[in-house]
Design a protein around this motif. Structure first.
Motif, mmCIF file in Angstrom:
data_model
loop_
_atom_site.group_PDB
_atom_site.id
_atom_site.type_symbol
_atom_site.label_atom_id
_atom_site.label_comp_id
_atom_site.label_asym_id
_atom_site.label_seq_id
_atom_site.Cartn_x
_atom_site.Cartn_y
_atom_site.Cartn_z
ATOM 1 N N LYS A 190 -2.376 -6.936 -9.500
ATOM 2 C CA LYS A 190 -2.996 -5.746 -10.064
ATOM 3 C C LYS A 190 -2.900 -4.610 -9.051
ATOM 4 N N SER A 191 -3.302 -3.408 -9.484
ATOM 5 C CA SER A 191 -3.286 -2.267 -8.560
ATOM 6 C C SER A 191 -4.559 -1.445 -8.739
ATOM 7 N N LYS A 192 -4.870 -0.662 -7.694
ATOM 8 C CA LYS A 192 -6.026 0.229 -7.746
ATOM 9 C C LYS A 192 -5.664 1.514 -7.006
ATOM 10 N N TYR A 193 -6.167 2.629 -7.539
ATOM 11 C CA TYR A 193 -5.777 3.941 -7.001
ATOM 12 C C TYR A 193 -7.021 4.775 -6.713
ATOM 13 N N LYS A 194 -6.951 5.544 -5.611
ATOM 14 C CA LYS A 194 -8.029 6.484 -5.297
ATOM 15 C C LYS A 194 -7.429 7.678 -4.568
ATOM 16 N N SER A 195 -7.951 8.867 -4.877
ATOM 17 C CA SER A 195 -7.443 10.093 -4.249
ATOM 18 C C SER A 195 -8.608 10.891 -3.660
ATOM 19 N N GLY A 196 -8.260 12.026 -3.056
ATOM 20 C CA GLY A 196 -9.285 12.933 -2.539
ATOM 21 C C GLY A 196 -9.641 12.714 -1.082
ATOM 22 N N PHE A 197 -8.830 11.925 -0.360
ATOM 23 C CA PHE A 197 -9.116 11.705 1.060
ATOM 24 C C PHE A 197 -8.659 12.915 1.878
ATOM 25 N N LYS A 198 -9.475 13.294 2.856
ATOM 26 C CA LYS A 198 -9.137 14.454 3.684
ATOM 27 C C LYS A 198 -8.025 14.151 4.686
ATOM 28 N N THR A 199 -7.954 12.892 5.137
ATOM 29 C CA THR A 199 -6.924 12.528 6.113
ATOM 30 C C THR A 199 -6.185 11.272 5.670
ATOM 31 N N LYS A 200 -4.989 11.102 6.237
ATOM 32 C CA LYS A 200 -4.190 9.915 5.937
ATOM 33 C C LYS A 200 -4.897 8.646 6.424
ATOM 34 N N LYS A 201 -5.561 8.760 7.584
ATOM 35 C CA LYS A 201 -6.249 7.595 8.156
ATOM 36 C C LYS A 201 -7.371 7.116 7.240
ATOM 37 N N ALA A 227 -7.444 7.409 4.004
ATOM 38 C CA ALA A 227 -6.808 6.751 2.852
ATOM 39 C C ALA A 227 -6.377 5.333 3.211
ATOM 40 N N GLU A 228 -5.784 5.190 4.386
ATOM 41 C CA GLU A 228 -5.338 3.863 4.824
ATOM 42 C C GLU A 228 -6.515 2.908 5.008
ATOM 43 N N MET A 284 0.846 -1.184 0.000
ATOM 44 C CA MET A 284 0.000 0.000 0.000
ATOM 45 C C MET A 284 0.892 1.247 0.000
ATOM 46 N N GLN A 285 0.525 2.203 -0.849
ATOM 47 C CA GLN A 285 1.303 3.439 -0.937
ATOM 48 C C GLN A 285 0.387 4.638 -0.677
ATOM 49 N N ILE A 286 0.713 5.391 0.378
ATOM 50 C CA ILE A 286 -0.077 6.574 0.745
ATOM 51 C C ILE A 286 0.734 7.828 0.387
ATOM 52 N N THR A 287 0.101 8.769 -0.349
ATOM 53 C CA THR A 287 0.807 10.005 -0.735
ATOM 54 C C THR A 287 -0.073 11.229 -0.423
ATOM 55 N N TYR A 288 0.614 12.368 -0.249
ATOM 56 C CA TYR A 288 -0.092 13.619 0.075
ATOM 57 C C TYR A 288 0.121 14.637 -1.043
ATOM 58 N N ASP A 289 -0.968 15.219 -1.536
ATOM 59 C CA ASP A 289 -0.916 16.241 -2.588
ATOM 60 C C ASP A 289 -0.964 17.613 -1.912
ATOM 61 N N LYS A 290 0.184 18.306 -1.934
ATOM 62 C CA LYS A 290 0.269 19.600 -1.233
ATOM 63 C C LYS A 290 -0.635 20.660 -1.862
ATOM 64 N N LYS A 291 -0.800 20.601 -3.191
ATOM 65 C CA LYS A 291 -1.640 21.597 -3.861
ATOM 66 C C LYS A 291 -3.112 21.402 -3.500
ATOM 67 N N LYS A 292 -3.576 20.185 -3.609
ATOM 68 C CA LYS A 292 -4.988 19.904 -3.337
ATOM 69 C C LYS A 292 -5.259 19.683 -1.849
ATOM 70 N N LYS A 293 -4.155 19.469 -1.086
ATOM 71 C CA LYS A 293 -4.256 19.196 0.350
ATOM 72 C C LYS A 293 -5.144 17.990 0.638
ATOM 73 N N THR A 294 -4.922 16.957 -0.159
ATOM 74 C CA THR A 294 -5.655 15.702 0.024
ATOM 75 C C THR A 294 -4.681 14.536 -0.018
ATOM 76 N N TRP A 295 -5.172 13.381 0.459
ATOM 77 C CA TRP A 295 -4.372 12.167 0.478
ATOM 78 C C TRP A 295 -4.880 11.185 -0.576
ATOM 79 N N SER A 296 -3.954 10.366 -1.071
ATOM 80 C CA SER A 296 -4.330 9.330 -2.053
ATOM 81 C C SER A 296 -3.745 7.993 -1.605
ATOM 82 N N CYS A 297 -4.295 6.935 -2.161
ATOM 83 C CA CYS A 297 -3.838 5.588 -1.780
ATOM 84 C C CYS A 297 -3.804 4.680 -3.005
ATOM 85 N N ARG A 298 -2.703 3.950 -3.151
ATOM 86 C CA ARG A 298 -2.604 2.927 -4.203
ATOM 87 C C ARG A 298 -2.371 1.577 -3.513
ATOM 88 N N ILE A 299 -3.145 0.603 -3.928
ATOM 89 C CA ILE A 299 -2.988 -0.739 -3.368
ATOM 90 C C ILE A 299 -2.641 -1.733 -4.469
#
Length: 372
Positions: free
Chosen positions: A25-36, A38-39, A1-16
């Motif tokens: 395979k992998s799947k990606y989703k962004s737009g989370f308000k907090t790291k928790k 996303a996890e 699992m990879q958690i990243t933070y977008d400083k411009k949008k101030k949101t978190w994303s997660c790739r699994i």
């Protein structure tokens, strides 16, 4: 699992990454308000995609094993269930606090190595691993995990392999004669184990009603065990263990004579091996046997080794493996052959001797025949 933070949008994303039909395979989703957030999405989504139950990621090994053993309580014999629980205690001491979803082969391998270093024998550690493997297979079936981390574990062998202590015919004859002469309470169970291959629990579970004196057979149907001080009368474990054993001849005469003595003394009971109206504890039987052997200058062996002695003597006197399997109540002939044919020097010597006699050169044969 990879958690990243977008400083411009101030949101978190997660790739699994996940496996589907063996393909990564992998799947990606962004737009989370907090790291928790996303996890949490990543954990739940991975389990959904791999068809794992949501929420089991917080289940420890010990919690899972507690659930699993409850499913076995009505399915296992008391002694087997007690053995499973003992093995689970060993497992929990080493890996019980690890999350089931995080359990890896290296964790189990370290447990195994530590168990061996603590002095546990190879066969004991192998039994522990077998129980753990079965439990983890159940976890896969119920979609708790996707693979069995117990696969591939290696157990160091004992420097000295466990060996049964088999009585030869002469020592067995001495043992039986001494027991009979002293009218020892061990005589009947030892007779049944060594001359007909009954297990200890089968000897103690044998009722007088199970003996057909007219036709000279015994019906092996019951097993008597004591687990944590509590006695259990159970049916024998498998359909193969439920068997008919011939006892005509010497054994029949001994059982009939013993029954008559008990009748005259007013001590005839339900079970053949009862003493003063009750069955002895199986562990006491084993200790009594060794005490008797030491006191009479006989080789020491476990009570179960009398059953092994029966099997080996049967093979040495020409009984075929399938007949022996049926006498012993084994489910598969491989169990019988692997145990009793391995490194049996008498059988090996007999086999090569038979070939020697067939191939023996004429001059050698004549020389042997000419010897006085």
């Amino acid at each position: 699992m990879q958690i990243t933070y977008d400083k411009k949008k101030k949101t978190w994303s997660c790739r699994i990454w996940y496996y589907k039909n063996g393909v990564k395979k992998s799947k990606y989703k962004s737009g989370f308000k907090t790291k928790k957030e996303a996890e949490s999405w990543g954990i739940d989504e991975k389990r959904k995609l791999e068809r794992l139950q949501v929420g089991t990621d917080k289940l420890t090994v010990s919690e899972f094993l507690e659930r699993w053993i409850k499913t076995k309580e009505d399915k296992l014999a008391p002694t087997t269930l007690n053995g499973y629980k003992t093995n689970i205690r060993h497992i929990n001491e080493h890996i019980g606090n690890i999350l089931l979803s995080k359990l890896r082969l290296i964790d189990i391998q370290e447990m195994v190595d530590n168990l061996r270093k603590s002095g546990l024998k190879y066969r004991t550690v192998k039994y522990i691993c077998r129980v753990l493997h079965a439990a983890l297979e159940y976890a896969i079936k119920n979609e708790y995990i996707v693979s069995n981390p117990c696969d591939g574990v290696e157990i160091a062998k004992d420097e000295e392999e466990f060996a049964v202590k088999v009585y030869d015919a002469e020592n067995l004859r001495k043992l039986l004669l001494l027991l009979r002469e002293q009218e020892h309470p061990l005589y009947i169970p030892v007779l049944l184990a060594s001359m007909r291959g009954l297990r200890r629990g089968e000897c103690l579970g044998l009722r007088w009603s199970d003996i057909d004196f007219d036709n000279g057979v015994v019906y092996i149907e019951n097993n008597y065990v004591v687990v944590n001080g509590r006695p259990y009368h159970k049916k024998v474990k498998t359909k193969e263990s439920r068997r008919v054993v011939p006892i005509d001849g010497f054994i029949l005469d001994e059982l009939r004579a013993y029954r008559e003595r008990m009748k005259k003394a007013g001590q005839i009971q339900t079970y053949v091996c009862e003493i003063d109206g009750r069955l002895p504890d199986p562990s006491h039987i084993s200790r009594q046997l060794k005490t008797f052997q030491r006191a009479n200058g006989l080789p020491e062996c476990r009570f179960h080794d009398l059953r092994h002695s029966f099997a080996v003597l049967q093979l040495e006197h020409g009984t075929d493996l399938d007949t022996l399997r049926r006498l012993l109540g084994h489910s598969k002939i491989g169990v019988t052959s692997d145990f009793y044919l391995h490194n049996n020097i008498n059988l090996i010597r007999k086999a090569v001797s038979n070939l020697d006699n067939v191939i023996m050169l004429d001059d050698v044969k004549q020389s042997k025949e000419a010897q006085p």
